[in-house]
Write a protein that holds these residues in place. Sequence first.
Motif, mmCIF file in Angstrom:
data_model
loop_
_atom_site.group_PDB
_atom_site.id
_atom_site.type_symbol
_atom_site.label_atom_id
_atom_site.label_comp_id
_atom_site.label_asym_id
_atom_site.label_seq_id
_atom_site.Cartn_x
_atom_site.Cartn_y
_atom_site.Cartn_z
ATOM 1 N N ALA A 80 0.929 -1.196 0.157
ATOM 2 C CA ALA A 80 -0.075 -0.141 -0.018
ATOM 3 C C ALA A 80 0.763 1.209 -0.113
ATOM 4 O O ALA A 80 0.651 2.199 -0.752
ATOM 5 C CB ALA A 80 -0.898 0.126 1.097
ATOM 6 N N ALA A 81 1.891 1.188 0.479
ATOM 7 C CA ALA A 81 2.849 2.203 0.813
ATOM 8 C C ALA A 81 3.478 2.707 -0.714
ATOM 9 O O ALA A 81 3.707 3.855 -0.997
ATOM 10 C CB ALA A 81 3.980 2.199 1.749
ATOM 11 N N CYS A 82 3.883 1.664 -1.311
ATOM 12 C CA CYS A 82 4.327 1.901 -2.820
ATOM 13 C C CYS A 82 3.210 2.288 -3.787
ATOM 14 O O CYS A 82 3.453 3.322 -4.673
ATOM 15 C CB CYS A 82 4.821 0.166 -3.151
ATOM 16 N N PHE A 83 2.155 1.653 -3.476
ATOM 17 C CA PHE A 83 0.985 2.137 -4.654
ATOM 18 C C PHE A 83 0.593 3.674 -4.141
ATOM 19 O O PHE A 83 0.408 4.424 -5.190
ATOM 20 C CB PHE A 83 -0.319 1.283 -4.160
ATOM 21 N N ALA A 84 0.600 3.953 -2.872
ATOM 22 C CA ALA A 84 0.052 5.262 -2.715
ATOM 23 C C ALA A 84 1.286 6.306 -3.189
ATOM 24 O O ALA A 84 0.942 7.466 -3.650
ATOM 25 C CB ALA A 84 0.166 5.484 -1.082
ATOM 26 N N ALA A 85 2.590 5.856 -2.940
ATOM 27 C CA ALA A 85 3.624 6.881 -3.363
ATOM 28 C C ALA A 85 3.704 6.950 -4.918
ATOM 29 O O ALA A 85 3.748 8.227 -5.258
ATOM 30 C CB ALA A 85 4.942 6.333 -2.792
ATOM 31 N N VAL A 86 3.459 6.146 -5.570
ATOM 32 C CA VAL A 86 3.715 5.916 -6.900
ATOM 33 C C VAL A 86 2.389 6.902 -7.491
ATOM 34 O O VAL A 86 2.363 7.481 -8.841
ATOM 35 C CB VAL A 86 3.845 4.829 -7.607
ATOM 36 N N LEU A 87 1.370 6.486 -7.210
ATOM 37 C CA LEU A 87 -0.017 7.364 -7.521
ATOM 38 C C LEU A 87 0.159 8.934 -7.203
ATOM 39 O O LEU A 87 -0.076 9.757 -8.059
ATOM 40 C CB LEU A 87 -1.265 6.678 -6.845
ATOM 41 N N GLU A 88 0.601 9.017 -6.250
ATOM 42 C CA GLU A 88 0.669 10.596 -5.883
ATOM 43 C C GLU A 88 1.760 11.307 -6.784
ATOM 44 O O GLU A 88 1.574 12.427 -7.124
ATOM 45 C CB GLU A 88 1.044 10.703 -4.358
ATOM 46 N N SER A 89 2.944 10.171 -7.088
ATOM 47 C CA SER A 89 3.767 11.073 -7.906
ATOM 48 C C SER A 89 3.357 11.425 -9.079
ATOM 49 O O SER A 89 3.887 12.173 -9.959
ATOM 50 C CB SER A 89 5.174 10.117 -7.887
ATOM 51 N N VAL A 90 2.553 10.520 -9.667
ATOM 52 C CA VAL A 90 2.056 10.891 -11.156
ATOM 53 C C VAL A 90 0.821 11.468 -11.425
ATOM 54 O O VAL A 90 0.245 11.905 -12.335
ATOM 55 C CB VAL A 90 1.981 9.577 -11.912
ATOM 56 N N ALA A 91 0.332 12.003 -10.117
ATOM 57 C CA ALA A 91 -0.968 12.527 -10.028
ATOM 58 C C ALA A 91 -0.854 13.942 -10.674
ATOM 59 O O ALA A 91 0.129 14.667 -10.659
ATOM 60 C CB ALA A 91 -1.590 12.736 -8.796
ATOM 61 N N GLY A 92 -1.811 14.272 -11.577
ATOM 62 C CA GLY A 92 -1.798 15.500 -12.080
ATOM 63 C C GLY A 92 -1.141 15.690 -13.687
ATOM 64 O O GLY A 92 -1.141 16.606 -14.289
ATOM 65 N N GLY A 93 -0.459 14.617 -14.014
ATOM 66 C CA GLY A 93 0.374 14.806 -15.107
ATOM 67 C C GLY A 93 -0.091 13.820 -16.338
ATOM 68 O O GLY A 93 -1.685 13.588 -16.231
ATOM 69 N N ASP A 94 0.528 13.395 -17.275
ATOM 70 C CA ASP A 94 -0.024 12.752 -18.438
ATOM 71 C C ASP A 94 -0.219 11.319 -18.469
ATOM 72 O O ASP A 94 -0.356 10.538 -19.244
ATOM 73 C CB ASP A 94 0.672 13.149 -19.704
ATOM 74 N N VAL A 95 0.403 10.675 -17.293
ATOM 75 C CA VAL A 95 0.362 9.305 -17.095
ATOM 76 C C VAL A 95 -0.835 8.535 -16.937
ATOM 77 O O VAL A 95 -1.523 9.046 -16.062
ATOM 78 C CB VAL A 95 1.486 8.936 -15.833
ATOM 79 N N GLN A 96 -1.283 7.648 -17.760
ATOM 80 C CA GLN A 96 -2.372 6.909 -17.759
ATOM 81 C C GLN A 96 -2.372 5.761 -16.500
ATOM 82 O O GLN A 96 -1.257 5.089 -16.478
ATOM 83 C CB GLN A 96 -2.662 6.261 -18.837
#
Length: 428
Positions: A382-398
Amino acid sequence: MAVLLLGTLDTKGVEYSYVRDLVTAAGQEVVLLDAGVMADPAPGAGDQAPGAAGAATGVAGLAPDIGAADVAEAGGASLDRLRSDGDRGAALRVMAAGAAKLVRELWERGRVSGVLALGGSGGSSIAAAAMAALPVGVPKLLVSTMASGDVTPYVGQRDVTLMYSVVDISGVNAISRPILGNAAAAIAAMATAYDERRNEAPRGDRPLVAATMFGVTTPAVNAARGRLEELGYEVLVFHATGSGGRAMEALVRDGYFAGVLDLTTTELADELVGGVLSAGPERLTAAGAAGVPQVVSLGAVDMVNFGPMETVPERFGRRRLLVHNPTVTLMRTTAEECAAIGREIGTKLRAATGPVALFVPRGGVSAVDVEGAPFHDPEADAACFAAVLESVAGGDVQVVESEDDINQPRFAVAAADRLHELIQKGVA
């Protein structure tokens, strides 16, 4: 087309005289490049070199087709200055750069069908730089005193063939003679095969896709590969062992791939935590920099790799360890480490200049991370998922999130289908 013999003729003239005659006798033209920096080729060197039938070669000195002064100039310096400075390390760097530039130019002009070099540590370093400048598939053979240890600096991410010299490359004798003879025969045969391939009509090969795999993500990659092959691609699978990731990144930079299916990003865990299978800090950057479509997941980021159990660093002695096989010990990544890995992956994906999709397998990132398996740790995942999703949020990554684990066929097939969509959008 010709075989390029690349070496330091100020110290290896005898050996190159011998090898040149053998390669020529095998029916190949020869181009001789001198990367020796401290002196000119020694006169009379060939008188010491017995030929294939035991007679002297009769070569009075060894005149290169490309002299050391030309190599130095291509490397950005004058040969006279290198000799007067007397800095061997600096001279080797210049000659390596010059040799790489000239060898690449010769290949681009259709002059080179293979490269053979003989050397100790210095000569091997020059040869390795030159060979690295050539594409995969061009024959590259290095006979070296260094070929029995850590050969990473000489091979890198290229298809360099190494042959251990057994004895020092210092004269042609009872031991070196058959070894050098084998090398000459090998490069002549490889060059012939290379020439024949170049003359073949184009086969209309399918577009290439790169994929990353580990033992614990094999079912996912096999399912995705099958789907991509159905869609008309040829899939090249790279084992995510550090060298595999580096090789893939290099080939992506060279423009080989239409897309990248990077399901197994475990090498980033080794890089960040200190395992033995790191692919270096540039991992997960080549496709993004080149604008190549990529679908990325979090395969095997639940683990860091070490050798046999006794090689695990003492500071990790109390961590959750798993003996994968007698030579590989896995260590479970913590929630803190997983968060750092997620941030690293997200940051790199967001910096990509081409289309990117991130697939998040909430059911587990490896075969040993599913419920009931030894590395199952929902908090760390969950820590990994949360961090990666937060890092790509607002960008162009699908972003595609799934409750499946990474090895579920429908997860892998969906990733393959998405990569196909991204590639097709770029083609349209």
